[in-house]
Design a protein around this motif. Structure first.
Motif, PDB file in Angstrom:
ATOM      1  N   SER A  75       0.814  -1.211   0.000  1.00  0.00           N
ATOM      2  CA  SER A  75       0.000   0.000   0.000  1.00  0.00           C
ATOM      3  C   SER A  75       0.852   1.267   0.000  1.00  0.00           C
ATOM      4  N   SER A  76       0.723   2.025  -1.064  1.00  0.00           N
ATOM      5  CA  SER A  76       1.535   3.235  -1.201  1.00  0.00           C
ATOM      6  C   SER A  76       1.054   4.319  -0.234  1.00  0.00           C
ATOM      7  N   SER A  77      -0.226   4.283   0.068  1.00  0.00           N
ATOM      8  CA  SER A  77      -0.758   5.296   0.984  1.00  0.00           C
ATOM      9  C   SER A  77      -0.258   5.018   2.400  1.00  0.00           C
ATOM     10  N   SER A  78      -0.130   6.051   3.166  1.00  0.00           N
ATOM     11  CA  SER A  78       0.462   5.919   4.493  1.00  0.00           C
ATOM     12  C   SER A  78      -0.449   5.151   5.439  1.00  0.00           C
ATOM     13  N   SER A  79      -1.763   5.258   5.229  1.00  0.00           N
ATOM     14  CA  SER A  79      -2.708   4.637   6.142  1.00  0.00           C
ATOM     15  C   SER A  79      -2.646   3.110   6.061  1.00  0.00           C
ATOM     16  N   SER A  80      -2.585   2.473   7.217  1.00  0.00           N
ATOM     17  CA  SER A  80      -2.539   1.014   7.233  1.00  0.00           C
ATOM     18  C   SER A  80      -3.940   0.431   7.126  1.00  0.00           C
ATOM     19  N   SER A  81      -4.957   1.308   7.155  1.00  0.00           N
ATOM     20  CA  SER A  81      -6.329   0.812   7.071  1.00  0.00           C
ATOM     21  C   SER A  81      -6.853   0.870   5.638  1.00  0.00           C
ATOM     22  N   SER A  82      -5.952   0.991   4.646  1.00  0.00           N
ATOM     23  CA  SER A  82      -6.420   1.038   3.260  1.00  0.00           C
ATOM     24  C   SER A  82      -6.267  -0.327   2.611  1.00  0.00           C
ATOM     25  N   CYS A  83      -7.067  -0.514   1.583  1.00  0.00           N
ATOM     26  CA  CYS A  83      -7.195  -1.806   0.941  1.00  0.00           C
ATOM     27  C   CYS A  83      -7.006  -1.602  -0.563  1.00  0.00           C
ATOM     28  N   SER A  84      -6.077  -2.338  -1.175  1.00  0.00           N
ATOM     29  CA  SER A  84      -5.806  -2.193  -2.602  1.00  0.00           C
ATOM     30  C   SER A  84      -6.643  -3.184  -3.395  1.00  0.00           C
ATOM     31  N   LEU A  85      -7.385  -2.645  -4.354  1.00  0.00           N
ATOM     32  CA  LEU A  85      -8.267  -3.487  -5.158  1.00  0.00           C
ATOM     33  C   LEU A  85      -7.913  -3.362  -6.624  1.00  0.00           C
ATOM     34  N   VAL A  86      -8.298  -4.379  -7.410  1.00  0.00           N
ATOM     35  CA  VAL A  86      -8.085  -4.346  -8.850  1.00  0.00           C
ATOM     36  C   VAL A  86      -9.363  -4.808  -9.532  1.00  0.00           C
ATOM     37  N   CYS A  87      -9.820  -4.008 -10.512  1.00  0.00           N
ATOM     38  CA  CYS A  87     -10.957  -4.448 -11.324  1.00  0.00           C
ATOM     39  C   CYS A  87     -10.372  -4.910 -12.648  1.00  0.00           C
ATOM     40  N   SER A  88     -10.809  -6.067 -13.131  1.00  0.00           N
ATOM     41  CA  SER A  88     -10.223  -6.566 -14.369  1.00  0.00           C
ATOM     42  C   SER A  88     -11.260  -7.221 -15.281  1.00  0.00           C
ATOM     43  N   ALA A  89     -10.915  -7.238 -16.567  1.00  0.00           N
ATOM     44  CA  ALA A  89     -11.755  -7.893 -17.581  1.00  0.00           C
ATOM     45  C   ALA A  89     -10.808  -8.603 -18.537  1.00  0.00           C
ATOM     46  N   VAL A  90     -11.056  -9.876 -18.787  1.00  0.00           N
ATOM     47  CA  VAL A  90     -10.153 -10.627 -19.658  1.00  0.00           C
ATOM     48  C   VAL A  90     -10.681 -10.680 -21.077  1.00  0.00           C
ATOM     49  N   ASN A  91      -9.726 -10.653 -22.028  1.00  0.00           N
ATOM     50  CA  ASN A  91     -10.066 -10.932 -23.410  1.00  0.00           C
ATOM     51  C   ASN A  91     -11.107  -9.971 -23.989  1.00  0.00           C
ATOM     52  N   VAL A  92     -10.867  -8.697 -23.869  1.00  0.00           N
ATOM     53  CA  VAL A  92     -11.843  -7.728 -24.369  1.00  0.00           C
ATOM     54  C   VAL A  92     -11.200  -6.803 -25.403  1.00  0.00           C
ATOM     55  N   SER A  93     -12.024  -6.277 -26.289  1.00  0.00           N
ATOM     56  CA  SER A  93     -11.535  -5.274 -27.238  1.00  0.00           C
ATOM     57  C   SER A  93     -12.609  -4.210 -27.436  1.00  0.00           C
ATOM     58  N   HIS A  94     -12.177  -3.007 -27.843  1.00  0.00           N
ATOM     59  CA  HIS A  94     -13.085  -1.874 -28.030  1.00  0.00           C
ATOM     60  C   HIS A  94     -13.915  -1.589 -26.785  1.00  0.00           C
ATOM     61  N   VAL A  95     -13.261  -1.577 -25.637  1.00  0.00           N
ATOM     62  CA  VAL A  95     -13.994  -1.332 -24.391  1.00  0.00           C
ATOM     63  C   VAL A  95     -13.288  -0.287 -23.531  1.00  0.00           C
ATOM     64  N   THR A  96     -14.035   0.218 -22.558  1.00  0.00           N
ATOM     65  CA  THR A  96     -13.483   1.080 -21.528  1.00  0.00           C
ATOM     66  C   THR A  96     -13.843   0.478 -20.175  1.00  0.00           C
ATOM     67  N   LEU A  97     -12.846   0.439 -19.289  1.00  0.00           N
ATOM     68  CA  LEU A  97     -13.059  -0.075 -17.939  1.00  0.00           C
ATOM     69  C   LEU A  97     -12.926   1.109 -16.985  1.00  0.00           C
ATOM     70  N   SER A  98     -13.912   1.297 -16.121  1.00  0.00           N
ATOM     71  CA  SER A  98     -13.909   2.489 -15.251  1.00  0.00           C
ATOM     72  C   SER A  98     -14.301   2.170 -13.817  1.00  0.00           C
ATOM     73  N   TRP A  99     -13.743   2.968 -12.890  1.00  0.00           N
ATOM     74  CA  TRP A  99     -14.171   2.932 -11.494  1.00  0.00           C
ATOM     75  C   TRP A  99     -15.062   4.126 -11.237  1.00  0.00           C
ATOM     76  N   TYR A 100     -16.205   3.891 -10.618  1.00  0.00           N
ATOM     77  CA  TYR A 100     -17.106   4.972 -10.221  1.00  0.00           C
ATOM     78  C   TYR A 100     -17.254   4.991  -8.712  1.00  0.00           C
ATOM     79  N   LYS A 101     -17.295   6.210  -8.151  1.00  0.00           N
ATOM     80  CA  LYS A 101     -17.651   6.385  -6.738  1.00  0.00           C
ATOM     81  C   LYS A 101     -19.007   7.063  -6.786  1.00  0.00           C
ATOM     82  N   GLY A 102     -20.040   6.343  -6.422  1.00  0.00           N
ATOM     83  CA  GLY A 102     -21.392   6.839  -6.650  1.00  0.00           C
ATOM     84  C   GLY A 102     -21.584   6.989  -8.140  1.00  0.00           C
TER      85      GLY A 102
END
Ligand SMILES: *[C@@H]1O[C@H](CO)[C@@H](O)[C@H](O)[C@H]1NC(C)=O
Ligand SMILES: *[C@@H]1O[C@H](CO)[C@@H](O)[C@H](O)[C@H]1NC(C)=O
Ligand SMILES: *[C@@H]1O[C@H](CO)[C@@H](O)[C@H](O)[C@H]1NC(C)=O
Ligand SMILES: *[C@@H]1O[C@H](CO)[C@@H](O)[C@H](O)[C@H]1NC(C)=O
Ligand SMILES: *[C@@H]1O[C@H](CO)[C@@H](O)[C@H](O)[C@H]1NC(C)=O
Length: 286
Positions: A139-166
């Motif tokens: 965890s690059s952030s200083s806080s030890s209470s943070s959690c690193s996540l990864v969103c992934s999609a396999v085998n895709v083309s012509h797409v956009t992958l996005s994270w939304y908060k609300g």
């Protein structure tokens, strides 16, 4: 001179109406390329051509009683997939695949010559993106209470992958031609009460995966500190209870057999009471 040029252009425009149309379709679906003609006229010839080679794939000539599709050109990829609307001359491509993406040219030869090109894009159905915890991330952030996540999609083309908060976009990554695997990181706090979602989309559809922080952020080997502490406390108190039981059994035996020996039992009883209350308080915390 200029006026003549304009007139010439207008005449040309009337003679050959050139229109373009973009059509996006999902793999496996059917698509209809519309002629914009409500009823084929007897002196109209309608031709449908495909690709850079402009291979003739369908022809309608009322005069010559021709109403045909040629699905073995250019290479059989259209076999059993072409239909014509007998009222309008519109071309219907059924069960479309990425092989059928490209330019379709409509030519109507009648009182005037009209042509129109349809640019057809075919998109594969989208998988639902996966959200996992990245346990290897220091965890690059200083806080030890943070959690690193990864969103992934396999085998895709012509797409956009996005994270939304609300409803607001946090980050996104796009891929065009190649069919590859995409992944996009996100760092959150364990106690974060916002709703996060990961969205995979192409121009015609999208798939969403919602983030469940409480569930995901507790699945790593490097579990949060407070969980470690609670577990240790629980394990520790269990050991203490077992030890106390043993001691007490021995105490009771001692008391029964040697009633005159008061020091032993008086040492035993207060200890028991004290340890028990400590154990209870630990369980209350959990
Ligand atoms: C058009 O096709 C339908 C069935 O697909 C048929 O019933 C109808 O007679 C046809 N019309 C003409 C003008 O060929
Ligand atoms: C659609 O096309 C695919 C690939 O050519 C084929 O496997 C499938 O059976 C077809 N489905 C239908 C309903 O024709
Ligand atoms: C997990 O985090 C590490 C370190 O930040 C990074 O190198 C790695 O690429 C991440 N894994 C994924 C699947 O993104
Ligand atoms: C990736 O996609 C190709 C075709 O687009 C397919 O043949 C292959 O099996 C897919 N691989 C995975 C891991 O889904
Ligand atoms: C996903 O698609 C739905 C319609 O199917 C649309 O209402 C929604 O806005 C899309 N979401 C995103 C993030 O593109």
């Amino acid at each position: 001179m200029f006026l003549m040029f304009v007139l010439f252009c207008l005449c040309w425009w009337r003679l050959i109406g050139v229109f373009g149309d973009s059509v996006s379709v999902m793999e496996g679906d059917s698509v209809t390329l519309h002629t914009s003609v409500t009823k084929i006229r007897d002196d109209d010839d309608i031709l449908w051509r495909f690709g850079a080679e402009k291979s003739l794939i369908a022809k309608i000539s009322i005069e010559n009683q021709i109403f045909s599709t040629y699905d073995d050109v250019p290479d059989g990829r259209f076999r059993d997939r072409l239909k014509l609307d007998n009222q309008t001359g519109s071309l219907i491509i059924t069960n479309i695949t990425t092989e059928h993406a490209g330019d379709y040219k409509l030519e109507i030869n009648g009182a005037k010559l009209t042509s129109k090109t349809f640019s057809v894009s075919v998109y594969a159905p989208l998988p639902t993106p996966d959200i996992t915890r990245n346990c290897s991330s220091s965890s690059s952030s200083s806080s030890s209470s943070s959690c690193s996540l990864v969103c992934s999609a396999v085998n895709v083309s012509h797409v956009t992958l996005s994270w939304y908060k609300g409803n607001s976009l946090l980050s996104s990554i796009s891929v065009s031609d190649l069919s590859i695997s995409l992944s996009l990181p996100l760092e959150v706090e364990y106690q974060d009460k916002n709703t996060y979602s990961c969205v995979l989309n192409n121009p015609i559809s999208n798939q969403t995966q919602h983030l469940d922080i409480t569930h995901l952020c507790h699945t790593c080997a490097g579990v949060p500190l407070y969980i470690v502490l609670i577990s240790a406390a629980a394990a520790g108190s269990l050991v203490i209870v077992v030890v106390i039981c043993c001691i007490c059994r021995r105490c009771r035996k001692t008391v029964e057999t040697q009633e005159e020996d008061r020091t032993d039992s008086s040492m035993c009883k207060p200890t028991t009471r004290q340890k028990k209350s400590k154990t209870e308080s630990v369980y209350e915390n959990i």
